[in-house]
Write a protein that holds these residues in place. Structure first.
Motif, PDB file in Angstrom:
ATOM      1  N   GLY A   1       0.794  -1.233   0.000  1.00  0.00           N
ATOM      2  CA  GLY A   1       0.000   0.000   0.000  1.00  0.00           C
ATOM      3  C   GLY A   1       0.821   1.275   0.000  1.00  0.00           C
ATOM      4  N   ASP A   2       2.160   1.140   0.065  1.00  0.00           N
ATOM      5  CA  ASP A   2       2.996   2.343   0.104  1.00  0.00           C
ATOM      6  C   ASP A   2       2.864   3.183  -1.162  1.00  0.00           C
ATOM      7  OD1 ASP A   2       3.890   1.799   2.576  1.00  0.00           O
ATOM      8  OD2 ASP A   2       6.004   1.492   2.048  1.00  0.00           O
ATOM      9  N   GLU A   3       2.602   2.522  -2.307  1.00  0.00           N
ATOM     10  CA  GLU A   3       2.544   3.288  -3.555  1.00  0.00           C
ATOM     11  C   GLU A   3       1.539   4.435  -3.443  1.00  0.00           C
ATOM     12  OE1 GLU A   3       2.391  -0.118  -3.616  1.00  0.00           O
ATOM     13  OE2 GLU A   3       0.239  -0.427  -3.488  1.00  0.00           O
ATOM     14  N   LEU A   4       0.434   4.164  -2.733  1.00  0.00           N
ATOM     15  CA  LEU A   4      -0.579   5.218  -2.636  1.00  0.00           C
ATOM     16  C   LEU A   4      -0.139   6.346  -1.704  1.00  0.00           C
ATOM     17  CD1 LEU A   4      -3.844   3.115  -2.741  1.00  0.00           C
ATOM     18  CD2 LEU A   4      -2.615   4.259  -4.587  1.00  0.00           C
ATOM     19  N   SER A   5       0.478   5.976  -0.565  1.00  0.00           N
ATOM     20  CA  SER A   5       0.973   7.026   0.333  1.00  0.00           C
ATOM     21  C   SER A   5       2.031   7.854  -0.371  1.00  0.00           C
ATOM     22  CB  SER A   5       1.601   6.407   1.587  1.00  0.00           C
ATOM     23  OG  SER A   5       0.752   5.447   2.132  1.00  0.00           O
ATOM     24  N   VAL A   6       2.884   7.169  -1.145  1.00  0.00           N
ATOM     25  CA  VAL A   6       3.970   7.874  -1.830  1.00  0.00           C
ATOM     26  C   VAL A   6       3.409   8.855  -2.853  1.00  0.00           C
ATOM     27  CG1 VAL A   6       5.853   7.552  -3.478  1.00  0.00           C
ATOM     28  CG2 VAL A   6       5.685   6.066  -1.484  1.00  0.00           C
ATOM     29  N   ILE A   7       2.466   8.385  -3.681  1.00  0.00           N
ATOM     30  CA  ILE A   7       1.889   9.269  -4.699  1.00  0.00           C
ATOM     31  C   ILE A   7       1.162  10.426  -4.026  1.00  0.00           C
ATOM     32  CG2 ILE A   7       0.193   9.401  -6.571  1.00  0.00           C
ATOM     33  CD1 ILE A   7       1.022   6.464  -7.237  1.00  0.00           C
ATOM     34  N   ALA A   8       0.450  10.126  -2.924  1.00  0.00           N
ATOM     35  CA  ALA A   8      -0.246  11.188  -2.200  1.00  0.00           C
ATOM     36  C   ALA A   8       0.748  12.236  -1.713  1.00  0.00           C
ATOM     37  CB  ALA A   8      -1.024  10.607  -1.021  1.00  0.00           C
ATOM     38  N   ALA A   9       1.872  11.770  -1.158  1.00  0.00           N
ATOM     39  CA  ALA A   9       2.878  12.708  -0.641  1.00  0.00           C
ATOM     40  C   ALA A   9       3.419  13.593  -1.759  1.00  0.00           C
ATOM     41  CB  ALA A   9       4.025  11.931   0.017  1.00  0.00           C
ATOM     42  N   VAL A  10       3.705  12.978  -2.911  1.00  0.00           N
ATOM     43  CA  VAL A  10       4.312  13.728  -4.022  1.00  0.00           C
ATOM     44  C   VAL A  10       3.330  14.766  -4.571  1.00  0.00           C
ATOM     45  CG1 VAL A  10       5.302  13.535  -6.330  1.00  0.00           C
ATOM     46  CG2 VAL A  10       5.818  11.805  -4.611  1.00  0.00           C
TER      47      VAL A  10
END
Lengths: 526, 324
Positions: free
Chosen positions: B254-263
């Motif tokens: 699920g990190d991909e979503l947190s990462v995209i959200a952060a960016v």
């Protein structure tokens, strides 16, 4: 005594944009059941007039009626309901949908008032197309069609929306010879049915075949309206050009042709166009390339720059064959391309003036692994100053600049690469007269510095002002070379008493325009 | 059309202050939310050194992947496989560590990222499959491969040096993870904004055709961008392994979503052509602060998820640049 109302009646149409008078009182009337050609040079006001008819732009003054019904409100919806239909140049179909789905988009026949009835749509589309003499399966997806077939679908779509006036802008520029014949057949059926067609084109051979009447616009006025039977091509061109005032005169220059050419093409062919093109350009020479829309000029430029694939033939730079398979290879050979589409191919409009100017040679603007900011700033300053690019700072997005200044940024980014060969594709399209003359001056300067220049342009005045020779393209081939002597002969063979600059230039333009049309008239049938 | 352009020019000038304000929304949001939590949670230790270090430790790994994701988004592509690559790399490096020692383990972890990145990049740039699909497929494949290699069980990490370097150690009072973020962040920032590669990347995302016409090898650029995310994800995987002292295929789920959200929170355009590394790091920190604050507020996990979702959409909506 009751006269049948004309299909379109536009009277006293005026339009100005921010103090600039684009239309200064145009009278334009189209009879029902006829094809009426609308002609004029770029900037004469054709597209504004048509946009007004389509309801996209509201006129400042003037009245419009369509089949006797006045157009009092200006909106695309009203125009459509009055029966105006536009056949878009940039086709407005959705490729992944079928012919029938496209024709009835947002007006799909329903079953039980809810479900889309594709069967009924197909049946109705088939009936519609057979009326137009089209033999296409309505369930075919549009992406599988040729450009000509897509255009037919566009026409069918407009007719299904009860269009009684069709506007067509350069409809044949992307069609094959066979498709052009077919289109003319369809136009004949439509006019027999009472539909009026407004036909915009620069191809006079076609206009004389298909249209009954012509209206010529120049500088926002209709300067001539006549039956084509009573107007010769020469007169037509004369009306379009008029008397030139304050335009650019040719300045004789010496070109040394004794040394080997800087750029030479030998029988170069692309996937479709160009076909077997050969020419030489010497250092310090400006080679003009003229041709009508669809003649393959831009394709030639793209092949030379490694964007379109070259199928056969040889490109030689400074007497050595060069394999140009990508822009980088062309750049390494000392070639630069000012592309046709400023905003799509020339610039990254959301990025700053500085970032755009530096991009082609960003690998050289470094100190160690990092971009040399000081060097980049200095170089940017130099270009902005030299080309007089009007911008608040070099950090603003290029999007915010005027068209002329944007074009200067494109020129600047390529001049900074110090090319030996500069290919310019429509460098003065859509920019103001001031910037135009600056760019013409710039091109002359670049040639004087010893660079070889290939200039492609539809703007005959600019082409004649800078070119040492002009090559004419038609259907992908180079068909004619025009020397400066020949151009001078056009200027002189009239009576010498009216040899003021404007009239002489107008004669030269007239001569080249005639040639552009002639090469099409005399070309063997495809 | 002339009037329209004059009008819009006028508008742009008038709105330039607001335009700038929107550009910095992530920083303003960070300060605001931090201040609110600092006041509301002052009695629950939000401002304690321990808690603040905890926040940075928790967000460090997301931050590192977010820096790399900035590159991919700037180039107009996306990488959905970062979380799965992190999981796979944690397994690969842990297994190699137990058998061959420290150096081979780090090399194997990095190689995992490079190989996966080359596949992602190659399929996107030269075969022409959209990166969204390529990396969606890779997300499943890498996760499955990690599961298969590890036999679904965690691989223990018992090498103290590995644990100290990756994730769990401290230098003085500062967690080693903070150094990882600082070093990689500096390198990323410089690469994106100060090197020719960064310019070509932004040019490719900002206008691929114009970039190609300017001599940028846009396919190579896209390949490199996807190589960078996968490699960063493999480093993230080793950091997970070091921090949790085991390699597990589930890590990074699920990190991909947190990462995209952060960016995206940080102001990088989803459509390419513009972005900042610093913004992405602050975006990751902002999400970390929100998570931490919500926990301290006593919200249970379901409420945290909901609140976080609302805050992220709100921040992105506020920061969205005006499109005509």
């Amino acid at each position: 005594m009751t006269k049948v109302a004309a299909a379109v009646e536009m009277t006293g149409i005026k339009k100005s944009f921010g103090g600039l008078n684009v239309l200064r009182g145009v009278e334009f009337s189209v009879d029902r059941g006829t094809v009426h050609a609308l002609m004029g040079e770029n900037g004469a006001g054709k597209s504004t007039l048509l946009k007004i008819l389509q309801g996209v732009v509201a006129p400042t003054e003037g009245s419009i009626s369509v089949f006797g019904r006045p157009m009092s409100v200006h909106s695309p919806e009203i125009s459509r309901s009055l029966g105006i239909g536009m056949i878009f140049q940039e086709l407005s179909l959705i490729p992944s949908l079928t012919i029938a789905q496209n024709i009835f988009l947002t007006r799909e026949p329903r079953r039980f008032g809810v479900f889309v009835d594709d069967g009924a749509a197909a049946t109705r589309a088939r009936a519609l197309m057979s009326e137009l003499g089209l033999d296409l399966d309505p369930n075919t997806r549009v992406e599988k069609l040729s450009t000509g077939q897509m255009q037919m679908v566009e026409i069918a779509k407009a007719i299904s929306q009860n269009a009684r006036v069709l506007i067509m802008d350069e409809p044949t520029s992307a069609l094959s010879g066979f498709e052009v014949e077919h289109l003319f057949g369809v136009l004949k059926r439509l006019t027999a049915d009472g539909v009026a067609i407004i036909y915009v084109s620069h191809r006079m051979d076609e206009i004389y075949r298909v249209a009954e009447h012509v209206t010529v616009l120049r500088d926002g006025r209709n300067v001539a309206t006549a039956s084509l039977k009573q107007m010769q091509i020469q007169d037509l061109i004369e009306h379009m050009i008029g008397k030139r005032v304050g335009v650019f005169d040719w300045r004789p220059r010496a070109v040394d042709r004794s040394r080997p050419p800087v750029l030479e093409l030998r029988n170069v062919s692309g996937t479709e166009k160009p076909i077997e093109v050969s020419f030489k350009v010497h250092a310090g020479e400006v080679l003009g390339i003229a041709g009508l829309l669809g003649s393959g000029r831009s394709e030639l430029a793209r092949v030379m720059f490694g964007i379109d694939q070259k199928l056969s033939g040889e490109i030689r730079v400074k007497d050595r064959p060069i394999e140009i398979d990508r822009p980088r290879a062309a750049m390494d050979a000392g070639i630069a391309l000012i592309p046709e589409s400023r905003s799509r191919e020339g610039l990254i409009v959301a990025h700053s003036v500085r970032a755009n100017l530096g991009l082609p040679r960003i690998d050289d603007l470094v100190r160690g692994p990092l971009i040399d900011n000081a060097e980049e700033a200095k170089s940017t300053e130099r270009i902005v100053h030299k080309l007089r690019i009007k911008t608040e700072t070099d950090a603003v997005p290029v999007r915010t600049l005027s068209g002329g200044n944007q074009q200067k940024v494109v020129l600047g980014k390529w001049m900074a690469t110090n090319p030996d060969i500069l290919i310019l594709d429509e460098p003065t399209a859509g920019i103001d007269v001031g910037s135009k003359s600056e760019i013409v001056e710039l091109i002359r300067g670049l040639a004087d510095e010893g660079r070889a220049i290939v200039m492609i342009s539809s703007e005959i005045a600019e082409l004649l002002a800078v070119s040492d020779r002009v090559l004419i393209m038609s259907d992908g081939r180079l068909v004619r070379e025009v020397t400066r002597d020949e151009i001078s002969s056009w200027m002189e063979d009239q009576d010498p008493s009216d040899s003021d600059g404007g009239a002489r230039i107008a004669k030269a333009e007239h001569g080249l325009q005639m040639l552009l049309q002639e090469v099409r008239l005399t070309a063997p049938a495809r | 059309m002339t009037t329209a352009s004059i009008d819009s020019a006028r508008n742009r000038r008038g709105l330039s202050f607001i335009g700038n304000w929107r550009q910095y929304v992530v920083y303003i949001g960070f300060v605001l939310i931090f201040a609110v939590f600092a006041v509301v949670l002052s009695d629950r230790g939000f401002l304690s050194t321990n808690n603040l270090l905890n926040i940075t430790r928790q967000t460090a790994i997301i931050s590192i992947m977010a820096m790399a994701m900035t590159f991919v988004l700037c180039a107009g592509e996306i990488d959905l496989s970062v979380g799965a690559i992190a999981g796979l790399a944690s397994v690969v490096s842990s297994i190699t560590l137990s058998r061959y020692g420290l150096i081979p383990s780090v090399l194997a972890g990095l190689a995992t990222g490079l190989v996966v990145g080359a596949v992602n990049g190659g399929l996107t740039a030269w075969v022409g499959i959209p990166s969204f699909l390529v990396t969606l497929g890779m997300m499943g494949f890498a996760r499955g491969l990690g599961m298969w290699t590890s036999g679904t069980s965690p691989v223990p990490v018992i090498d103290d040096t590995f644990i100290a370097i990756f994730g769990s150690g401290n230098i003085g009072p500062v967690p080693v993870l903070v150094f990882w973020v600082a070093i990689l962040g500096t390198v990323s920032h410089i690469t994106l904004h100060k090197t020719p590669f960064g310019r070509k990347l932004l040019a490719t995302g900002g206008g691929e055709t114009a970039a190609r016409y300017s001599g940028v090898k846009t396919r190579t650029v896209k390949f490199q961008a996807l190589l960078i995310t996968a490699t960063a994800a493999s480093i993230a995987g080793m950091l997970y392994a070091g921090r949790l002292q085991s390699g597990r295929f589930q890590l990074g789920e699920g990190d991909e979503l947190s990462v995209i959200a952060a960016v995206v929170l940080g102001g990088t355009s989803l459509f390419g052509g513009a972005g900042t590394v610093v913004g992405s790091i602050v975006g990751a920190l902002l999400i970390g602060v929100i998570n931490n604050g919500l926990i301290l507020l006593g919200l249970d996990f379901s409420q945290q998820l909901m609140a976080r979702g609302v805050l992220i959409v709100l921040a992105v909506a506020l920061g969205r640049s005006q499109r005509s």
